[in-house]
Write a protein that holds these residues in place. Sequence first.
Motif, PDB file in Angstrom:
ATOM      1  N   SER A 144      24.925  34.571  69.173  1.00 58.34           N
ATOM      2  CA  SER A 144      25.601  33.475  68.458  1.00 58.34           C
ATOM      3  C   SER A 144      26.701  32.904  69.350  1.00 58.34           C
ATOM      4  O   SER A 144      27.900  33.076  69.085  1.00 58.34           O
ATOM      5  CB  SER A 144      26.180  33.992  67.137  1.00 58.34           C
ATOM      6  OG  SER A 144      25.187  34.581  66.343  1.00 58.34           O
ATOM      7  N   GLU A 145      26.310  32.211  70.394  1.00 62.62           N
ATOM      8  CA  GLU A 145      27.263  31.779  71.404  1.00 62.62           C
ATOM      9  C   GLU A 145      28.240  30.716  70.891  1.00 62.62           C
ATOM     10  O   GLU A 145      29.406  30.693  71.297  1.00 62.62           O
ATOM     11  CB  GLU A 145      26.524  31.269  72.639  1.00 62.62           C
ATOM     12  CG  GLU A 145      25.731  32.364  73.346  1.00 62.62           C
ATOM     13  CD  GLU A 145      25.105  31.889  74.637  1.00 62.62           C
ATOM     14  OE1 GLU A 145      25.448  30.776  75.094  1.00 62.62           O
ATOM     15  OE2 GLU A 145      24.278  32.627  75.195  1.00 62.62           O
ATOM     16  N   GLN A 146      27.779  29.845  70.010  1.00 58.95           N
ATOM     17  CA  GLN A 146      28.682  28.820  69.498  1.00 58.95           C
ATOM     18  C   GLN A 146      29.759  29.422  68.601  1.00 58.95           C
ATOM     19  O   GLN A 146      30.927  29.028  68.672  1.00 58.95           O
ATOM     20  CB  GLN A 146      27.891  27.750  68.744  1.00 58.95           C
ATOM     21  CG  GLN A 146      27.063  26.855  69.676  1.00 58.95           C
ATOM     22  CD  GLN A 146      26.235  25.843  68.922  1.00 58.95           C
ATOM     23  OE1 GLN A 146      25.304  26.203  68.194  1.00 58.95           O
ATOM     24  NE2 GLN A 146      26.550  24.576  69.086  1.00 58.95           N
ATOM     25  N   HIS A 151      35.534  31.727  68.066  1.00 54.77           N
ATOM     26  CA  HIS A 151      36.437  32.873  68.057  1.00 54.77           C
ATOM     27  C   HIS A 151      37.265  32.926  69.345  1.00 54.77           C
ATOM     28  O   HIS A 151      38.447  33.284  69.319  1.00 54.77           O
ATOM     29  CB  HIS A 151      35.644  34.165  67.892  1.00 54.77           C
ATOM     30  CG  HIS A 151      35.179  34.418  66.493  1.00 54.77           C
ATOM     31  ND1 HIS A 151      36.031  34.838  65.499  1.00 54.77           N
ATOM     32  CD2 HIS A 151      33.958  34.305  65.924  1.00 54.77           C
ATOM     33  CE1 HIS A 151      35.345  34.984  64.371  1.00 54.77           C
ATOM     34  NE2 HIS A 151      34.097  34.660  64.604  1.00 54.77           N
ATOM     35  N   PHE A 152      36.631  32.592  70.459  1.00 51.99           N
ATOM     36  CA  PHE A 152      37.327  32.628  71.744  1.00 51.99           C
ATOM     37  C   PHE A 152      38.449  31.595  71.765  1.00 51.99           C
ATOM     38  O   PHE A 152      39.559  31.864  72.245  1.00 51.99           O
ATOM     39  CB  PHE A 152      36.328  32.371  72.866  1.00 51.99           C
ATOM     40  CG  PHE A 152      36.721  32.963  74.189  1.00 51.99           C
ATOM     41  CD1 PHE A 152      37.775  33.850  74.303  1.00 51.99           C
ATOM     42  CD2 PHE A 152      36.015  32.630  75.340  1.00 51.99           C
ATOM     43  CE1 PHE A 152      38.130  34.395  75.531  1.00 51.99           C
ATOM     44  CE2 PHE A 152      36.354  33.174  76.571  1.00 51.99           C
ATOM     45  CZ  PHE A 152      37.419  34.050  76.667  1.00 51.99           C
ATOM     46  N   VAL A 181      40.257  29.199  80.081  1.00 54.43           N
ATOM     47  CA  VAL A 181      39.579  29.899  78.982  1.00 54.43           C
ATOM     48  C   VAL A 181      39.320  28.936  77.821  1.00 54.43           C
ATOM     49  O   VAL A 181      38.259  28.978  77.186  1.00 54.43           O
ATOM     50  CB  VAL A 181      40.411  31.104  78.502  1.00 54.43           C
ATOM     51  CG1 VAL A 181      39.778  31.724  77.262  1.00 54.43           C
ATOM     52  CG2 VAL A 181      40.516  32.144  79.609  1.00 54.43           C
ATOM     53  N   ALA A 182      40.287  28.050  77.558  1.00 48.96           N
ATOM     54  CA  ALA A 182      40.090  27.068  76.486  1.00 48.96           C
ATOM     55  C   ALA A 182      38.900  26.156  76.795  1.00 48.96           C
ATOM     56  O   ALA A 182      38.105  25.820  75.903  1.00 48.96           O
ATOM     57  CB  ALA A 182      41.359  26.243  76.302  1.00 48.96           C
ATOM     58  N   LEU A 183      38.754  25.761  78.059  1.00 54.66           N
ATOM     59  CA  LEU A 183      37.618  24.923  78.455  1.00 54.66           C
ATOM     60  C   LEU A 183      36.302  25.681  78.313  1.00 54.66           C
ATOM     61  O   LEU A 183      35.292  25.123  77.876  1.00 54.66           O
ATOM     62  CB  LEU A 183      37.800  24.451  79.901  1.00 54.66           C
ATOM     63  CG  LEU A 183      38.870  23.379  80.129  1.00 54.66           C
ATOM     64  CD1 LEU A 183      39.045  23.123  81.626  1.00 54.66           C
ATOM     65  CD2 LEU A 183      38.487  22.080  79.414  1.00 54.66           C
ATOM     66  N   LYS A 186      35.342  25.849  74.706  1.00 51.56           N
ATOM     67  CA  LYS A 186      34.835  24.542  74.273  1.00 51.56           C
ATOM     68  C   LYS A 186      33.381  24.360  74.699  1.00 51.56           C
ATOM     69  O   LYS A 186      32.549  23.872  73.922  1.00 51.56           O
ATOM     70  CB  LYS A 186      35.708  23.435  74.849  1.00 51.56           C
ATOM     71  CG  LYS A 186      35.312  22.036  74.406  1.00 51.56           C
ATOM     72  CD  LYS A 186      36.268  20.984  74.967  1.00 51.56           C
ATOM     73  CE  LYS A 186      35.869  19.588  74.508  1.00 51.56           C
ATOM     74  NZ  LYS A 186      36.799  18.552  75.052  1.00 51.56           N
ATOM     75  N   ARG A 187      33.069  24.772  75.913  1.00 52.99           N
ATOM     76  CA  ARG A 187      31.679  24.686  76.388  1.00 52.99           C
ATOM     77  C   ARG A 187      30.759  25.520  75.512  1.00 52.99           C
ATOM     78  O   ARG A 187      29.658  25.093  75.148  1.00 52.99           O
ATOM     79  CB  ARG A 187      31.604  25.170  77.829  1.00 52.99           C
ATOM     80  CG  ARG A 187      32.145  24.208  78.871  1.00 52.99           C
ATOM     81  CD  ARG A 187      32.221  24.877  80.237  1.00 52.99           C
ATOM     82  NE  ARG A 187      30.976  25.564  80.574  1.00 52.99           N
ATOM     83  CZ  ARG A 187      30.884  26.572  81.433  1.00 52.99           C
ATOM     84  NH1 ARG A 187      31.972  27.028  82.048  1.00 52.99           N
ATOM     85  NH2 ARG A 187      29.721  27.132  81.688  1.00 52.99           N
TER      86      ARG A 187
END
Length: 219
Positions: A144-146, A151-152, A181-183, A186-187
């Motif tokens: 569940s990468e999205q 969560h990240f 990490v924020a970028l 978002k990816r």
Amino acid sequence: MKHYFVPVWLLIITATLSSCKQKQEESAERPAAATSGENEVILTETQPDEQFWLAVESYAKGEYKQSADYIRESIRAMEKIESSGHANKHAIDLSIAALQQLADSVAVNHVSSIEKLNTTFANATKALAHLRLRVTETEFFNGSEQIAGSHFQSAVEHANRYISLHHYTPTREEVVILDDVALLSKRMKQGDKVSEEELKESINAVDSLLTKWETRFNP
């Protein structure tokens, strides 16, 4: 008679945490097609921090009972997080106990300084940041990468609030790490493929920052 004022650093914290309220309003506009996992992320991400912000704001105005009520609302949110099955229960339990004690003290104006609120809320946001990092890993390896990306992103935001509540300005190097990490998060939320190595490296970077800051704030 006591006189109350809002110091500059409180305005900075308020501006940071008020973004949570905007996110909660935006989440109400999400289409029904959104997954339950995504909705859960938004709820548990925004509500504790929003209540922390409101509690600080009320305390600064001398509205102690209202401030205590907001703290108790944050406790209910933390309890919901704990029951999610993902939580580091020991860290969350400690945060809940500290918040309950704080609420009882604030309600009867037995807290001598607003710094007590900031310290307690900071410890809670640190626990939430660690929690989100662990859930990020779990969701990623479950495919569940999205959701992992949501969560990240939340982990990074909690980390930022943790240092804001300690009135700490991150170094340029620390800002770069958090921005990277924020970028990445978002990816992931957009469905881009991220390697296991890249994710682990980024999670370790945030873990290292949290450990570094904890040592600085609690020498």
